[in-house]
Design an enzyme around this catalytic site. Structure first.
Site, PDB file in Angstrom:
ATOM      1  N   THR A  32       0.823  -1.138   0.045  1.00  0.00           N
ATOM      2  CA  THR A  32      -0.072  -0.109  -0.141  1.00  0.00           C
ATOM      3  C   THR A  32       0.968   1.204   0.139  1.00  0.00           C
ATOM      4  O   THR A  32       2.015   1.277   0.555  1.00  0.00           O
ATOM      5  CB  THR A  32      -1.010  -0.044   1.166  1.00  0.00           C
ATOM      6  OG1 THR A  32      -1.867  -1.001   1.109  1.00  0.00           O
ATOM      7  CG2 THR A  32      -1.807   1.077   1.260  1.00  0.00           C
ATOM      8  N   GLU A 107      -0.404  -5.355   5.917  1.00  0.00           N
ATOM      9  CA  GLU A 107       0.759  -5.414   5.263  1.00  0.00           C
ATOM     10  C   GLU A 107       1.705  -6.470   6.154  1.00  0.00           C
ATOM     11  O   GLU A 107       2.116  -7.423   5.605  1.00  0.00           O
ATOM     12  CB  GLU A 107       1.591  -4.021   5.377  1.00  0.00           C
ATOM     13  CG  GLU A 107       0.864  -3.134   4.487  1.00  0.00           C
ATOM     14  CD  GLU A 107       1.443  -1.728   4.401  1.00  0.00           C
ATOM     15  OE1 GLU A 107       1.333  -0.904   3.602  1.00  0.00           O
ATOM     16  OE2 GLU A 107       2.300  -1.259   5.570  1.00  0.00           O
TER      17      GLU A 107
HETATM   18  C1  5RP Z   1       1.493   2.176   4.079  1.00  0.00           C
HETATM   19  C2  5RP Z   1       3.127   1.923   3.826  1.00  0.00           C
HETATM   20  C3  5RP Z   1       3.915   2.349   2.839  1.00  0.00           C
HETATM   21  O1  5RP Z   1       4.506   1.445   2.323  1.00  0.00           O
HETATM   22  C4  5RP Z   1       4.818   3.410   3.492  1.00  0.00           C
HETATM   23  O2  5RP Z   1       4.031   4.323   4.120  1.00  0.00           O
HETATM   24  C5  5RP Z   1       5.502   4.193   2.212  1.00  0.00           C
HETATM   25  O3  5RP Z   1       4.506   4.779   1.405  1.00  0.00           O
HETATM   26  P1  5RP Z   1       4.800   5.636  -0.028  1.00  0.00           P
HETATM   27  O4  5RP Z   1       5.655   4.614  -0.801  1.00  0.00           O
HETATM   28  O5  5RP Z   1       3.803   6.366  -0.096  1.00  0.00           O
HETATM   29  O6  5RP Z   1       6.166   6.616   0.507  1.00  0.00           O
HETATM   30  O7  5RP Z   1       3.598   1.250   5.025  1.00  0.00           O
HETATM   31  O8  5RP Z   1       0.967   1.586   5.317  1.00  0.00           O
END
Ligand code: 5RP
Length: 223
Positions: A32, A107
């Site tokens: 995500t 996740e």
């Molecule tokens: C979501 C997550 C994402 O992997 C993390 O926040 C990184 O996000 P982005 O790719 O938008 O920088 O753990 O819960």
């Protein structure tokens, strides 16, 4: 290169990794966030190779389905060779902070089933010591104040993520002021607090492969 261009490059590299390593018709776990979204868009080009995907959030499920990729219930999956997801921070031992998008619990569950965790991120996420990014902790709503007091006793400064409810109906405390010398120990300690669903440290099950987007190209490393 902008951060989005780095994310795009790493998403393409992850698509190539999946095309090369996922057995034909295999099941893929999908993370995500904005980097994962770039990856999902790339995945559309190789969707015929994929038997199905398991989504780590409702947002990811919708995006996958929007591309015509079949989304499976994790309970119907006995084996998953690859899980691809971003991170908010990752250290040299491939421990991560995740949950900036609030999807940490699902996740972590999907990652637990997968054989190989492929972390995709831009170079700004690679750090010597984690903790500058506030550590997300998913909490049962009625335990919020108690868990916050317990976290303060451990030296953290928890802040409620205002106006946010997780896909599981819980709240997030973002813990500031940590310098995480022992990621595995802190992950276990936080999970012992009653009312904590899980925390965003992915150390006991860290990444296996890192695809890091840098201005000099995508660098691949293995644990
Ligand atoms: C979501 C997550 C994402 O992997 C993390 O926040 C990184 O996000 P982005 O790719 O938008 O920088 O753990 O819960």
């Amino acid at each position: 290169m902008t951060q989005d261009e780095l994310k795009q490059a790493v998403a393409r590299a992850a698509r190539d990794y999946v095309a090369q390593h996922l057995p034909a018709g295999g099941i893929l776990g999908v993370g995500t966030g904005s980097t994962a979204n770039f990856f999902i868009d790339e995945l559309a080009g190789i969707k015929d190779r994929i038997g199905g995907a398991v989504a780590s959030s409702e947002a990811t499920k919708q995006r996958l389905e929007g591309h015509g990729i079949r989304v499976l219930d994790l309970n119907d999956v006995t084996a998953m060779s690859i899980y691809v997801d971003g991170a908010d921070e990752i250290d040299a031992g491939f421990s991560m902070i995740k949950g900036g998008g609030g999807a940490l619990t699902r996740e972590k569950i999907v990652a637990a089933v997968a054989q190989t965790f492929v972390c995709i991120c831009d170079a700004s996420k690679l750090v010597d010591v984690m903790g500058k990014f506030p550590l997300p902790v998913e909490v049962i709503p009625m335990a919020r104040a108690y868990v916050a007091r317990e976290i303060e006793r451990l030296g953290g400064k928890p802040k409620l993520r205002e106006g946010f409810v997780t896909d599981n109906g819980n709240v997030i405390l973002d813990v500031h002021g940590l310098s995480i010398a022992d990621p595995k120990g802190l992950e276990a300690r936080l999970n012992q607090i009653v009312g904590v669903v899980t925390n965003g440290l992915f150390a006991q099950r860290g990444a296996d492969v890192l695809l890091l987007g840098t201005p000099d190209g995508v660098k691949t490393s293995k644990r």
